[in-house]
Design an enzyme around this catalytic site. Structure first.
Site, PDB file in Angstrom:
ATOM      1  N   VAL A  15       4.506   3.348 -10.779  1.00 26.22           N
ATOM      2  CA  VAL A  15       3.863   4.570 -11.263  1.00 26.22           C
ATOM      3  C   VAL A  15       4.545   5.081 -12.536  1.00 26.22           C
ATOM      4  O   VAL A  15       3.894   5.296 -13.554  1.00 26.22           O
ATOM      5  CB  VAL A  15       3.881   5.661 -10.163  1.00 26.22           C
ATOM      6  CG1 VAL A  15       3.483   7.013 -10.732  1.00 26.22           C
ATOM      7  CG2 VAL A  15       2.915   5.278  -9.062  1.00 26.22           C
ATOM      8  N   LEU A 162      -3.689   6.325  -9.530  1.00 29.65           N
ATOM      9  CA  LEU A 162      -3.973   4.980 -10.035  1.00 29.65           C
ATOM     10  C   LEU A 162      -3.886   3.968  -8.897  1.00 29.65           C
ATOM     11  O   LEU A 162      -3.158   4.152  -7.922  1.00 29.65           O
ATOM     12  CB  LEU A 162      -3.006   4.596 -11.159  1.00 29.65           C
ATOM     13  CG  LEU A 162      -1.521   4.346 -10.840  1.00 29.65           C
ATOM     14  CD1 LEU A 162      -1.246   2.995 -10.220  1.00 29.65           C
ATOM     15  CD2 LEU A 162      -0.704   4.476 -12.097  1.00 29.65           C
ATOM     16  N   LEU A 220      -2.348  13.016  -0.170  1.00 30.11           N
ATOM     17  CA  LEU A 220      -2.292  12.360   1.144  1.00 30.11           C
ATOM     18  C   LEU A 220      -3.707  12.202   1.698  1.00 30.11           C
ATOM     19  O   LEU A 220      -4.052  11.170   2.295  1.00 30.11           O
ATOM     20  CB  LEU A 220      -1.455  13.190   2.125  1.00 30.11           C
ATOM     21  CG  LEU A 220       0.047  13.283   1.875  1.00 30.11           C
ATOM     22  CD1 LEU A 220       0.712  14.092   2.980  1.00 30.11           C
ATOM     23  CD2 LEU A 220       0.696  11.896   1.800  1.00 30.11           C
ATOM     24  N   CYS A 275       1.293   2.147  -0.105  1.00 30.64           N
ATOM     25  CA  CYS A 275       1.037   3.576   0.129  1.00 30.64           C
ATOM     26  C   CYS A 275       0.133   3.947   1.292  1.00 30.64           C
ATOM     27  O   CYS A 275       0.401   4.948   1.958  1.00 30.64           O
ATOM     28  CB  CYS A 275       0.511   4.190  -1.159  1.00 30.64           C
ATOM     29  SG  CYS A 275       1.782   4.192  -2.432  1.00 30.64           S
ATOM     30  N   LYS A 338      -3.611  -7.309  -2.957  1.00 33.49           N
ATOM     31  CA  LYS A 338      -4.951  -7.302  -3.548  1.00 33.49           C
ATOM     32  C   LYS A 338      -4.867  -8.150  -4.813  1.00 33.49           C
ATOM     33  O   LYS A 338      -3.764  -8.520  -5.230  1.00 33.49           O
ATOM     34  CB  LYS A 338      -5.407  -5.874  -3.864  1.00 33.49           C
ATOM     35  CG  LYS A 338      -4.576  -5.200  -4.940  1.00 33.49           C
ATOM     36  CD  LYS A 338      -4.935  -3.740  -5.135  1.00 33.49           C
ATOM     37  CE  LYS A 338      -6.134  -3.563  -6.006  1.00 33.49           C
ATOM     38  NZ  LYS A 338      -6.258  -2.167  -6.507  1.00 33.49           N
TER      39      LYS A 338
HETATM   40  P1  NAD Z   1       8.697   1.910  -7.053  1.00 33.24           P
HETATM   41  O1  NAD Z   1       9.594   1.558  -5.932  1.00 33.24           O
HETATM   42  O2  NAD Z   1       7.959   0.847  -7.787  1.00 33.24           O
HETATM   43  O3  NAD Z   1       9.518   2.746  -8.149  1.00 33.24           O
HETATM   44  C1  NAD Z   1      10.376   3.796  -7.848  1.00 33.24           C
HETATM   45  C2  NAD Z   1      11.586   3.676  -8.775  1.00 33.24           C
HETATM   46  O4  NAD Z   1      12.443   4.817  -8.599  1.00 33.24           O
HETATM   47  C3  NAD Z   1      12.468   2.450  -8.503  1.00 33.24           C
HETATM   48  O5  NAD Z   1      12.536   1.663  -9.672  1.00 33.24           O
HETATM   49  C4  NAD Z   1      13.833   3.037  -8.106  1.00 33.24           C
HETATM   50  O6  NAD Z   1      14.918   2.262  -8.579  1.00 33.24           O
HETATM   51  C5  NAD Z   1      13.783   4.387  -8.804  1.00 33.24           C
HETATM   52  N1  NAD Z   1      14.691   5.387  -8.243  1.00 33.24           N
HETATM   53  C6  NAD Z   1      14.909   5.710  -6.939  1.00 33.24           C
HETATM   54  N2  NAD Z   1      15.805   6.707  -6.847  1.00 33.24           N
HETATM   55  C7  NAD Z   1      16.171   7.027  -8.115  1.00 33.24           C
HETATM   56  C8  NAD Z   1      17.059   7.983  -8.682  1.00 33.24           C
HETATM   57  N3  NAD Z   1      17.765   8.820  -7.910  1.00 33.24           N
HETATM   58  N4  NAD Z   1      17.186   8.024 -10.018  1.00 33.24           N
HETATM   59  C9  NAD Z   1      16.483   7.186 -10.810  1.00 33.24           C
HETATM   60  N5  NAD Z   1      15.621   6.262 -10.342  1.00 33.24           N
HETATM   61  C10 NAD Z   1      15.464   6.191  -9.008  1.00 33.24           C
HETATM   62  O7  NAD Z   1       7.672   2.986  -6.462  1.00 33.24           O
HETATM   63  P2  NAD Z   1       6.203   3.322  -7.014  1.00 33.24           P
HETATM   64  O8  NAD Z   1       5.224   2.348  -6.460  1.00 33.24           O
HETATM   65  O9  NAD Z   1       6.266   3.550  -8.482  1.00 33.24           O
HETATM   66  O10 NAD Z   1       5.937   4.705  -6.259  1.00 33.24           O
HETATM   67  C11 NAD Z   1       6.592   5.895  -6.639  1.00 33.24           C
HETATM   68  C12 NAD Z   1       5.868   7.051  -5.978  1.00 33.24           C
HETATM   69  O11 NAD Z   1       4.507   7.115  -6.445  1.00 33.24           O
HETATM   70  C13 NAD Z   1       5.769   6.954  -4.451  1.00 33.24           C
HETATM   71  O12 NAD Z   1       5.859   8.242  -3.915  1.00 33.24           O
HETATM   72  C14 NAD Z   1       4.368   6.392  -4.228  1.00 33.24           C
HETATM   73  O13 NAD Z   1       3.835   6.807  -2.968  1.00 33.24           O
HETATM   74  C15 NAD Z   1       3.593   7.036  -5.344  1.00 33.24           C
HETATM   75  N6  NAD Z   1       2.392   6.299  -5.789  1.00 33.24           N
HETATM   76  C16 NAD Z   1       2.440   4.935  -5.941  1.00 33.24           C
HETATM   77  C17 NAD Z   1       1.303   4.258  -6.423  1.00 33.24           C
HETATM   78  C18 NAD Z   1       1.299   2.756  -6.613  1.00 33.24           C
HETATM   79  O14 NAD Z   1       0.249   2.226  -6.965  1.00 33.24           O
HETATM   80  N7  NAD Z   1       2.389   2.042  -6.422  1.00 33.24           N
HETATM   81  C19 NAD Z   1       0.155   4.968  -6.778  1.00 33.24           C
HETATM   82  C20 NAD Z   1       0.167   6.360  -6.625  1.00 33.24           C
HETATM   83  C21 NAD Z   1       1.300   7.017  -6.139  1.00 33.24           C
HETATM   84  C1  UGA Z   2      -4.427   3.027  -3.464  1.00 38.03           C
HETATM   85  C2  UGA Z   2      -5.470   4.049  -3.951  1.00 38.03           C
HETATM   86  O1  UGA Z   2      -6.689   3.362  -4.245  1.00 38.03           O
HETATM   87  C3  UGA Z   2      -4.978   4.781  -5.190  1.00 38.03           C
HETATM   88  O2  UGA Z   2      -5.914   5.796  -5.560  1.00 38.03           O
HETATM   89  C4  UGA Z   2      -3.622   5.438  -4.894  1.00 38.03           C
HETATM   90  O3  UGA Z   2      -3.111   6.062  -6.051  1.00 38.03           O
HETATM   91  C5  UGA Z   2      -2.644   4.364  -4.422  1.00 38.03           C
HETATM   92  O4  UGA Z   2      -3.189   3.693  -3.245  1.00 38.03           O
HETATM   93  C6  UGA Z   2      -1.313   4.918  -4.011  1.00 38.03           C
HETATM   94  O5  UGA Z   2      -1.207   6.078  -3.668  1.00 38.03           O
HETATM   95  O6  UGA Z   2      -0.406   4.092  -4.000  1.00 38.03           O
HETATM   96  P1  UGA Z   2      -3.706   0.574  -4.198  1.00 38.03           P
HETATM   97  O7  UGA Z   2      -3.002   0.566  -2.882  1.00 38.03           O
HETATM   98  O8  UGA Z   2      -2.953   0.181  -5.409  1.00 38.03           O
HETATM   99  O9  UGA Z   2      -4.280   2.050  -4.488  1.00 38.03           O
HETATM  100  O10 UGA Z   2      -4.976  -0.365  -4.129  1.00 38.03           O
HETATM  101  P2  UGA Z   2      -6.441  -0.220  -3.471  1.00 38.03           P
HETATM  102  O11 UGA Z   2      -7.423  -0.750  -4.424  1.00 38.03           O
HETATM  103  O12 UGA Z   2      -6.689   1.119  -2.913  1.00 38.03           O
HETATM  104  O13 UGA Z   2      -6.352  -1.265  -2.259  1.00 38.03           O
HETATM  105  C7  UGA Z   2      -5.552  -1.021  -1.127  1.00 38.03           C
HETATM  106  C8  UGA Z   2      -5.814  -2.089  -0.085  1.00 38.03           C
HETATM  107  O14 UGA Z   2      -7.111  -1.925   0.502  1.00 38.03           O
HETATM  108  C9  UGA Z   2      -5.768  -3.517  -0.636  1.00 38.03           C
HETATM  109  O15 UGA Z   2      -5.138  -4.348   0.290  1.00 38.03           O
HETATM  110  C10 UGA Z   2      -7.238  -3.871  -0.774  1.00 38.03           C
HETATM  111  O16 UGA Z   2      -7.472  -5.242  -0.737  1.00 38.03           O
HETATM  112  C11 UGA Z   2      -7.819  -3.171   0.448  1.00 38.03           C
HETATM  113  N1  UGA Z   2      -9.265  -2.874   0.325  1.00 38.03           N
HETATM  114  C12 UGA Z   2      -9.719  -2.066  -0.662  1.00 38.03           C
HETATM  115  C13 UGA Z   2     -10.144  -3.403   1.274  1.00 38.03           C
HETATM  116  O17 UGA Z   2      -9.731  -4.139   2.193  1.00 38.03           O
HETATM  117  N2  UGA Z   2     -11.479  -3.103   1.173  1.00 38.03           N
HETATM  118  C14 UGA Z   2     -11.979  -2.293   0.200  1.00 38.03           C
HETATM  119  O18 UGA Z   2     -13.211  -2.045   0.176  1.00 38.03           O
HETATM  120  C15 UGA Z   2     -11.071  -1.761  -0.737  1.00 38.03           C
END
Ligand code: NAD
Ligand code: UGA
Length: 458
Positions: A15, A162, A220, A275, A338
């Site tokens: 993110v 995203l 959430l 997530c 995915k």
């Molecule tokens: P990630 O594990 O890829 O990245 C988190 C980063 O934070 C890591 O690189 C870690 O080293 C760093 N970190 C941890 N503690 C730290 C500190 N004290 N100082 C500096 N850096 C530190 O996680 P992510 O997937 O980017 O997710 C981050 C948040 O965003 C989570 O709460 C997740 O639920 C949310 N989120 C993720 C997605 C997604 O698609 N992955 C989408 C929407 C929201």
């Molecule tokens: C999901 C949400 O779509 C994002 O909006 C959100 O920001 C993110 O979680 C987050 O909070 O981390 P992501 O997990 O990256 O995004 O990917 P998705 O496209 O939502 O897919 C999640 C899972 O559901 C995958 O395993 C995908 O293959 C599966 N999926 C998705 C299905 O099995 N069927 C569908 O119709 C859609």
């Protein structure tokens, strides 16, 4: 020319990296610094290859890096210089103590708050970018604003929506940006400052403003609703397999109802990703802690159906391969959770692999982006697994192919060629319903899809 604003993001993950790269690319007037405790990750953001695979990310990073976008391990310096601090650290499920297995582990979050306080000598805006339990801002504010320096920190909630694999598109043209704040004069002023940043490229009607608790809870809730649709369609897929209804036809028929809509109705081996499960379990925990037992049970069932769907997939393989896969080679096509990502966190493929390994199958995994992560995920059973970049070689001598990730490349393979090299009878289990099942059946495969009648030659 000095920059108009100094923006810092703590956490350079899936993110933090892409969102800040987008802000920097769209707003050359701001300086954007992304810091992380992981020096390897920062090195990769600076010198490449980038630490995550995301289509289009290279171009966005290259546009701004070392102009107004900087990646660094100097967290303290970054905090000192910043006007606005986004916090995007990981918030995994707690593995210990009260709430283990459900509640969010907020230790990284709290450490960050204390670090911000220690390094600040002026008031700053703090933006929650990570996904957090509703009312986390309250705790954050208590830590930050209880200081002898007389500093005031305004906390905003700006959750990220995203999806991996389409992050750049989602950031460039978001359905909405959500910004929550307190409805005090200071809160509304901070909210305006954040709106101003996004308004550089997002139309005002796509920027939603709300109170801070609504913003936290909306994140959430959005993930819970998305996952619920998948569990709903997956539950019906099981009924389709019993009744010869076809899940794709059912999904299309219901999805054309404008009140239901067509998205997120693809039946699958189960949803993965870092997530959905984490956020729903977190919601369940919060509901329980407020005594809302029925609400908690309702949302927990979404996760339970997903786990059941993953298990059902393997049980189906076993039942149809004459109740044994011991010693049989099985090729897994895809390991990422995915398509278009190398991320394997909570991928259904991890569970499928582990169950097949317990049955003593010989497993070969192929994936265009996720093999490095797959090796880490399966390090404890590595002697039972082979990793192979070429799907044709992966399938050689296999009794079955299980397609677990919907990579487009798996649709265009020469399955007649593959069939010739496989053990007979040959099986395909399509966990994503992306293949041409009648065509494969005609070729000689026994074909098992999700939510469709099996096509068997015996
Ligand atoms: P990630 O594990 O890829 O990245 C988190 C980063 O934070 C890591 O690189 C870690 O080293 C760093 N970190 C941890 N503690 C730290 C500190 N004290 N100082 C500096 N850096 C530190 O996680 P992510 O997937 O980017 O997710 C981050 C948040 O965003 C989570 O709460 C997740 O639920 C949310 N989120 C993720 C997605 C997604 O698609 N992955 C989408 C929407 C929201
Ligand atoms: C999901 C949400 O779509 C994002 O909006 C959100 O920001 C993110 O979680 C987050 O909070 O981390 P992501 O997990 O990256 O995004 O990917 P998705 O496209 O939502 O897919 C999640 C899972 O559901 C995958 O395993 C995908 O293959 C599966 N999926 C998705 C299905 O099995 N069927 C569908 O119709 C859609």
């Amino acid at each position: 020319m000095p920059f108009e604003k100094n923006i810092l993001c703590i956490g350079a993950g899936y993110v933090g990296g892409p969102t800040m790269a987008m802000i920097a690319a769209k707003c050359p007037q701001y300086k954007v610094v992304v810091v992380d405790i992981n020096p390897e990750k920062i090195r990769a953001w600076n010198n490449g290859p980038l630490p995550i695979y995301e289509p289009g990310l290279d171009e966005v990073v290259n546009k701004a890096r070392n102009k107004n976008l900087f990646f660094s391990t100097e967290i303290e310096k970054g905090i000192k210089e910043a006007d606005i601090i986004f916090v995007s650290v990981n918030t995994p499920t707690k593995t210990f103590g009260q709430g283990a297995g459900q509640a969010a582990d907020l230790q990284y979050w709290e450490k960050t708050a204390r670090q911000i306080l220690a390094q600040s000598d002026r008031c700053k805006i703090i933006v929650e970018k990570s996904t957090l339990p509703v009312r986390t801002a309250e705790a954050m504010e208590r830590i930050l604003n209880n200081n002898p320096k007389g500093l005031h920190f305004e906390v905003l909630s700006n959750p990220e929506f995203l999806a991996e694999g389409s992050a750049i598109r989602d950031l460039e043209k978001p359905d909405r940006v959500l910004i929550g704040s307190h409805e005090t004069p200071e809160g509304l002023q901070a909210r305006r400052e954040l709106v101003e940043i996004y308004a550089n490229w997002v139309a005002k009607e796509h920027i939603i403003e709300s109170n801070i608790w609504s913003a936290e809870l909306s994140k959430l809730t959005a993930n819970a609703f998305l996952a619920q649709r998948i569990s709903s369609i997956n539950s019906i897929s099981a009924l389709c397999e019993k009744t010869e209804a076809d899940i794709n036809e059912v999904a299309y028929a219901i999805g054309t109802d404008s009140r239901i809509g067509p998205h997120f109705l693809k039946a699958s081996v189960g949803f993965g990703g870092s997530c959905f499960k984490k956020d729903i379990l977190n919601l369940v925990y919060i509901c329980q802690s407020y005594g809302l037992t029925e609400v908690a049970a309702y949302w927990e069932s979404v996760v339970k159906i997903n786990e059941w769907q993953e298990k059902r997939f393997v049980q189906n393989m076993l039942a149809n391969m004459f109740n044994t896969v011991a010693g049989k080679k099985i090729a897994l096509f895809g390991f990422a959770f995915k398509a278009h990502t190398g991320d394997t966190r909570e991928s259904a493929a991890i569970y499928v692999t582990r169950w097949l390994a317990d049955e003593n199958a010989r497993i070969v995994i192929t994936d265009p982006q996720a093999l490095d992560n797959a090796k880490l995920d399966l390090a404890d059973i590595k002697e039972k697994i082979e990793f192979e970049t070429d799907p044709y070689r992966a399938a050689q001598g296999a009794h079955a192919i299980a397609l677990l990730t919907e990579w487009p490349l798996y649709r265009s393979l020469d399955y007649a060629r593959i069939l010739k090299t496989m053990a007979q009878p040959a099986f395909i289990f399509d966990g994503r319903n992306i293949l041409d099942h009648p065509k494969l059946f005609k070729m000689g495969f026994n074909v098992f899809a999700i939510g469709k009648a099996a096509l068997k030659h015996f």
